[in-house]
Design a protein around this motif. Structure first.
Motif, PDB file in Angstrom:
ATOM      1  N   GLY A 140      70.513  -1.910  37.594  1.00 64.02           N
ATOM      2  CA  GLY A 140      69.767  -2.629  37.215  1.00 64.02           C
ATOM      3  C   GLY A 140      68.988  -2.162  35.440  1.00 64.02           C
ATOM      4  O   GLY A 140      68.102  -2.971  34.951  1.00 64.02           O
ATOM      5  N   GLY A 141      69.869  -1.625  34.825  1.00 64.84           N
ATOM      6  CA  GLY A 141      69.542  -1.569  33.453  1.00 64.84           C
ATOM      7  C   GLY A 141      70.455  -2.217  32.896  1.00 64.84           C
ATOM      8  O   GLY A 141      70.734  -2.583  32.575  1.00 64.84           O
ATOM      9  N   THR A 142      70.132  -1.755  30.915  1.00 61.74           N
ATOM     10  CA  THR A 142      69.888  -2.352  29.797  1.00 61.74           C
ATOM     11  C   THR A 142      70.832  -1.346  29.607  1.00 61.74           C
ATOM     12  O   THR A 142      71.141  -0.331  29.415  1.00 61.74           O
ATOM     13  N   ALA A 143      72.077  -2.525  29.099  1.00 60.75           N
ATOM     14  CA  ALA A 143      73.632  -1.500  28.387  1.00 60.75           C
ATOM     15  C   ALA A 143      73.706  -1.840  26.491  1.00 60.75           C
ATOM     16  O   ALA A 143      72.840  -3.000  26.350  1.00 60.75           O
ATOM     17  N   THR A 144      73.627  -0.624  26.132  1.00 60.24           N
ATOM     18  CA  THR A 144      73.355  -0.411  24.551  1.00 60.24           C
ATOM     19  C   THR A 144      74.672  -0.214  24.355  1.00 60.24           C
ATOM     20  O   THR A 144      75.947   0.413  25.234  1.00 60.24           O
ATOM     21  N   TYR A 145      75.544   0.161  23.214  1.00 61.11           N
ATOM     22  CA  TYR A 145      76.823   0.284  22.735  1.00 61.11           C
ATOM     23  C   TYR A 145      76.898   1.310  21.654  1.00 61.11           C
ATOM     24  O   TYR A 145      76.039   1.040  20.910  1.00 61.11           O
ATOM     25  N   TRP A 146      77.148   2.122  22.100  1.00 61.41           N
ATOM     26  CA  TRP A 146      77.080   3.339  21.093  1.00 61.41           C
ATOM     27  C   TRP A 146      78.821   3.780  19.682  1.00 61.41           C
ATOM     28  O   TRP A 146      80.010   3.741  20.544  1.00 61.41           O
ATOM     29  N   LEU A 147      79.099   4.051  18.482  1.00 61.27           N
ATOM     30  CA  LEU A 147      80.310   4.805  18.021  1.00 61.27           C
ATOM     31  C   LEU A 147      79.821   6.764  18.593  1.00 61.27           C
ATOM     32  O   LEU A 147      81.540   6.651  18.576  1.00 61.27           O
ATOM     33  N   ASP A 148      79.001   7.076  19.127  1.00 66.91           N
ATOM     34  CA  ASP A 148      79.275   8.474  19.464  1.00 66.91           C
ATOM     35  C   ASP A 148      78.771   9.112  20.842  1.00 66.91           C
ATOM     36  O   ASP A 148      77.604   7.693  20.775  1.00 66.91           O
ATOM     37  N   ASP A 149      79.204   9.690  21.629  1.00 65.19           N
ATOM     38  CA  ASP A 149      78.680  10.128  22.947  1.00 65.19           C
ATOM     39  C   ASP A 149      77.500  10.174  22.703  1.00 65.19           C
ATOM     40  O   ASP A 149      76.952  10.243  23.666  1.00 65.19           O
ATOM     41  N   GLN A 150      76.619  10.653  21.942  1.00 67.58           N
ATOM     42  CA  GLN A 150      75.132  10.906  22.016  1.00 67.58           C
ATOM     43  C   GLN A 150      74.442   9.880  21.622  1.00 67.58           C
ATOM     44  O   GLN A 150      73.289  10.626  22.023  1.00 67.58           O
ATOM     45  N   ALA A 151      74.982   9.121  21.619  1.00 67.54           N
ATOM     46  CA  ALA A 151      74.201   7.828  21.504  1.00 67.54           C
ATOM     47  C   ALA A 151      73.690   7.659  20.662  1.00 67.54           C
ATOM     48  O   ALA A 151      71.563   7.438  20.498  1.00 67.54           O
ATOM     49  N   THR A 152      73.371   8.274  19.349  1.00 60.53           N
ATOM     50  CA  THR A 152      72.812   8.388  17.944  1.00 60.53           C
ATOM     51  C   THR A 152      73.077   7.480  16.712  1.00 60.53           C
ATOM     52  O   THR A 152      72.423   6.416  16.036  1.00 60.53           O
ATOM     53  N   GLN A 153      74.883   6.584  16.917  1.00 58.10           N
ATOM     54  CA  GLN A 153      75.238   5.252  15.910  1.00 58.10           C
ATOM     55  C   GLN A 153      75.544   4.305  16.698  1.00 58.10           C
ATOM     56  O   GLN A 153      76.234   4.195  17.244  1.00 58.10           O
ATOM     57  N   SER A 154      74.854   3.216  16.631  1.00 56.70           N
ATOM     58  CA  SER A 154      74.941   2.541  17.450  1.00 56.70           C
ATOM     59  C   SER A 154      76.065   1.757  17.265  1.00 56.70           C
ATOM     60  O   SER A 154      76.433   1.306  15.438  1.00 56.70           O
TER      61      SER A 154
END
Length: 324
Positions: A140-154
């Motif tokens: 039941g989490g919230t999804a976010t989308y990223w350019l890098d695997d460290q989730a620093t660039q959305s």
């Protein structure tokens, strides 16, 4: 139980002032109850089996604990789930068992992502990656989308990704547990044709239309050539088109990306002269040769008259050529 028997000890009481009466009695010593110590364990995450980290009750005397659920059990996610313990003392003569000692434990769910790479598309199409994931654990989490695997660039627009590459989907629960996995987007280049109409020729010369196009996107497709826009009638030999008209060139890549454009072929009808020599006459007569020819192709050209086959010496008066 123990019998109590009084014993007179000289000097305990003054017999002159007291009357001593003796009465037998019974002393009962009950079993003791051990003291159990067991604190609520820290939370665990779903998939973590119960172990002695959680099942760690202690007793004030030697004995054996039996737990419910047992060690190795994987609990479902949930808060304040009950762990129970029964204690059996080794010295059952002097100590009572202790049953149903309980503590609470919370099991948090962690996302477990499964990614399905979206189907390739042709440019200028875009790809929506928001439907590319499922969570095996239904955390039941919230999804976010990223350019890098460290989730620093959305990623600015995950519903319309326009560039091929690897992107990352991260799902985070309200307890801040998360999983992140890559998704591969493929956007194949679409041919973008530029057509240069070939130079006009005169029949029976033919036109090669295989070299009249270029692909601005260098997509590397295969060209096919057609007589109709519905592409039902292929050009038999696109290297030697012999009919004036509009043709269609389609370039299709291995990925199925395609573009079609029009090429105009102009083939003028060349005259096909039929000459009828005029009748012989006697000098000093004249002869009109302007009516000595017909054009089998009815090409509608302009007629000129010459004294030589190379058309270098013009005949200035073809309607009245003198016979000498």
């Amino acid at each position: 139980a123990y019998d109590i028997v009084p014993i007179n000890e000289t000097g305990t009481f003054d017999g002159n002032n007291y009357t001593i009466t003796y009465q037998n009695g019974t002393l009962t010593v009950n079993k003791a109850t051990p003291i159990i110590t067991w604190n609520d364990p820290d939370f665990i995450t779903f998939g973590t089996p119960l172990s002695d980290t959680q099942l760690n009750a202690t007793a004030s005397v030697a004995g054996t604990f039996t737990y419910d659920p047992i060690a190795g059990t994987i609990l479902n996610p949930g808060v304040d789930q009950i762990l129970s313990a029964d204690f059996a003392p080794d010295d059952a003569v002097n100590y009572n068992p202790v049953n149903d000692t309980e503590v609470m434990i919370t099991v948090y769910n962690i996302p477990d992502l499964v990614i399905t790479d979206p189907d390739p598309v042709c440019s200028p199409g875009t790809v929506d990656i928001t439907g590319s994931w499922t969570d095996n654990n239904n955390a039941g989490g919230t999804a976010t989308y990223w350019l890098d695997d460290q989730a620093t660039q959305s990623l600015a627009n995950p519903t319309a990704v326009a560039t091929s590459g690897t992107y990352y989907i991260k799902v985070t629960t309200s307890e801040n547990f998360s999983d992140i996995d890559p998704v591969v987007v493929t956007i194949d280049p679409t041919p973008d044709l530029t057509i240069i109409n070939p130079a006009a020729v005169c029949s029976p010369t033919t036109v090669d239309i295989t070299s009249v196009w270029t692909d601005n996107n260098s997509a590397g497709g295969t060209a096919t050539y057609w007589k109709d826009i519905d592409e039902t009638d292929p050009v038999p030999d696109p290297t030697a088109v012999d009919e004036d008209g509009v043709y269609f060139i389609r370039v299709t890549t291995a990925a199925g990306c395609t573009d079609v454009d029009v090429v105009n072929v102009t083939i003028y009808t060349a005259p096909d002269l039929l000459i009828t020599d005029p009748p012989a006459i006697c000098a000093p007569g004249t002869r009109d040769i302007t009516s000595a020819w017909t054009d089998a192709n009815t090409s509608g050209g302009t007629v000129t008259y010459w004294k030589d086959a190379n058309a270098t010496d013009p005949e200035t008066n073809p309607s009245s050529i003198s016979v000498t």
